[in-house]
Design a protein around this motif. Structure first.
Motif, PDB file in Angstrom:
ATOM      1  N   HIS A 140       2.985   3.322  -0.881  1.00  0.00           N
ATOM      2  CA  HIS A 140       3.611   3.398  -2.206  1.00  0.00           C
ATOM      3  C   HIS A 140       2.589   3.287  -3.331  1.00  0.00           C
ATOM      4  N   MET A 141       1.455   2.614  -3.090  1.00  0.00           N
ATOM      5  CA  MET A 141       0.415   2.554  -4.119  1.00  0.00           C
ATOM      6  C   MET A 141      -0.225   3.928  -4.324  1.00  0.00           C
ATOM      7  N   LEU A 142      -0.411   4.684  -3.252  1.00  0.00           N
ATOM      8  CA  LEU A 142      -0.946   6.040  -3.371  1.00  0.00           C
ATOM      9  C   LEU A 142       0.008   6.933  -4.174  1.00  0.00           C
ATOM     10  N   ALA A 143       1.319   6.732  -3.983  1.00  0.00           N
ATOM     11  CA  ALA A 143       2.302   7.492  -4.757  1.00  0.00           C
ATOM     12  C   ALA A 143       2.273   7.069  -6.226  1.00  0.00           C
ATOM     13  N   THR A 144       2.111   5.778  -6.483  1.00  0.00           N
ATOM     14  CA  THR A 144       2.021   5.277  -7.854  1.00  0.00           C
ATOM     15  C   THR A 144       0.807   5.860  -8.573  1.00  0.00           C
ATOM     16  N   THR A 236       8.913   9.606   1.362  1.00  0.00           N
ATOM     17  CA  THR A 236       9.182   9.412  -0.067  1.00  0.00           C
ATOM     18  C   THR A 236       7.900   9.433  -0.900  1.00  0.00           C
ATOM     19  N   PRO A 237       6.855   8.663  -0.528  1.00  0.00           N
ATOM     20  CA  PRO A 237       5.592   8.785  -1.265  1.00  0.00           C
ATOM     21  C   PRO A 237       4.976  10.176  -1.187  1.00  0.00           C
ATOM     22  N   VAL A 238       5.049  10.812  -0.011  1.00  0.00           N
ATOM     23  CA  VAL A 238       4.462  12.151   0.135  1.00  0.00           C
ATOM     24  C   VAL A 238       5.150  13.148  -0.804  1.00  0.00           C
ATOM     25  N   VAL A 275      -5.127  10.648   0.555  1.00  0.00           N
ATOM     26  CA  VAL A 275      -3.702  10.868   0.835  1.00  0.00           C
ATOM     27  C   VAL A 275      -3.520  11.708   2.090  1.00  0.00           C
ATOM     28  N   ALA A 276      -4.288  12.795   2.198  1.00  0.00           N
ATOM     29  CA  ALA A 276      -4.149  13.701   3.341  1.00  0.00           C
ATOM     30  C   ALA A 276      -4.476  12.997   4.654  1.00  0.00           C
ATOM     31  N   VAL A 277      -5.580  12.239   4.687  1.00  0.00           N
ATOM     32  CA  VAL A 277      -5.983  11.551   5.921  1.00  0.00           C
ATOM     33  C   VAL A 277      -4.993  10.442   6.258  1.00  0.00           C
ATOM     34  N   PHE A 278      -4.625   9.641   5.262  1.00  0.00           N
ATOM     35  CA  PHE A 278      -3.757   8.482   5.511  1.00  0.00           C
ATOM     36  C   PHE A 278      -2.374   8.904   5.990  1.00  0.00           C
ATOM     37  N   PHE A 279      -1.706   9.762   5.223  1.00  0.00           N
ATOM     38  CA  PHE A 279      -0.338  10.131   5.576  1.00  0.00           C
ATOM     39  C   PHE A 279      -0.290  11.046   6.789  1.00  0.00           C
TER      40      PHE A 279
END
Length: 315
Positions: A140-144, A236-238, A275-279
């Protein structure tokens, strides 16, 4: 004891006439349902010749993660001109990554140099709880941060009004609340299970899916929760990030200056790669049906979101 007697003994656990069992039947039932008090972590590899190289590799990654993230937090805290929403969220992400990596990596490093990789039940549940908090919080921090970049690039004149201190603080608190709620649900339902099939966890830390494989009781609710909460905390974050970057890219392409476009792309490139690697690795681990997923492949995938991404964020 015959199979019929054993079935009778098992069934009697749920009915009052358990007291009518013979002493031998009671002992067998007790042994069959005794939960383990400690686990053996299988680790990344069982080949002895790889233990030292892997130890040195992950020691280097962890040191880079600690130094990089602590340095980032310190620099942002001491530099007045960096006290902006973007760097506020970046320091929060650095803190999450530092904690996320520290929950997993030190124990993994010890396991590389010890003969038996033992972890107690209480330590295992604690590791699962804190890992889940920081993993969900990072999603959720990456989405923020993506939303912050959207406002900065697409609404530059209103940036300071929209991204006020109060909104930044509320978004950060909300990230941690979501992490605590999700982790508490997962850990609470894990504590209800009887883990007695074996004491060997086919992983290098106490994660949800390898622990569910040890359960003697039904894991249907746990697997359903993993799927639902993982879908919420990953998809949801993605979707939020994807929508933000559609607007960001459209806005960047309208910039006439080549230098301005390059600067805007550089601002977002590190965030996009993390984002790409994590998700990608997290989705591969948690959003596959249990019948399809392989734990050996999952261990390799989990290396990226537990150790590699925290290092990338700090670099």
């Amino acid at each position: 004891m015959g199979q019929r007697q054993l079935r009778r003994a098992k069934k009697s656990l749920q009915i009052p006439y358990f007291i009518s069992l013979t002493e031998t039947e009671r002992k067998m039932v007790a042994e069959n349902y005794t939960s383990v008090t400690e686990f053996i972590l299988a680790g990344l590899s069982e080949q002895p010749e790889l233990q030292l190289p892997l130890f040195l590799l992950f020691l280097g990654i962890y040191m880079a993660t600690v130094v990089g993230n602590l340095g980032m937090i310190t620099l942002i805290g001491l530099s007045a001109h960096l006290h902006t929403p973007m760097y506020y969220f970046l320091s929060s992400l650095s803190f999450i990554d530092l904690c996320h990596s520290t929950v997993i990596t030190p124990k993994m490093l010890v396991n590389f140099v010890t003969e038996k990789n033992i972890i107690s039940y209480s330590e295992c549940m604690a590791q699962l709880y804190f890992f889940s908090i920081f993993a969900i919080a990072e999603c959720h921090m990456l989405a923020t941060m993506a939303y912050d970049r959207y406002v900065a690039i697409c609404r530059p004149l209103l940036y300071n009004v929209i991204m006020s201190y109060h909104l930044c603080f509320r978004l950060t608190v909300g990230v941690y609340i979501l992490g605590i709620i999700g982790s508490t649900i997962h850990t609470s339902f894990m504590l209800r299970l009887s883990l007695c099939k074996t004491n060997v966890i086919n992983h290098y830390f106490c994660d949800l899916l390898p622990l569910l494989e040890l359960s003697c009781s039904s894991t249907y609710i746990n697997e359903l929760l993993v799927l639902i909460l993982s879908a919420f905390n990953i998809l949801t974050p993605v979707l939020t990030i994807f929508a933000s970057y559609i607007f960001i890219i459209a806005s960047i392409l309208r910039i006439r200056s080549t230098e301005g476009r390059c600067k805007a792309f550089r601002t977002c490139s590190s965030h996009i790669s993390a984002v790409a690697v994590f998700f990608g690795s997290a989705a591969f681990m948690y959003l596959q049906p249990s019948s399809v997923s392989s734990m050996d492949q999952g261990k390799v995938s989990s290396v990226f979101y537990t150790t590699v991404v925290p290092m990338l964020i700090s670099s």
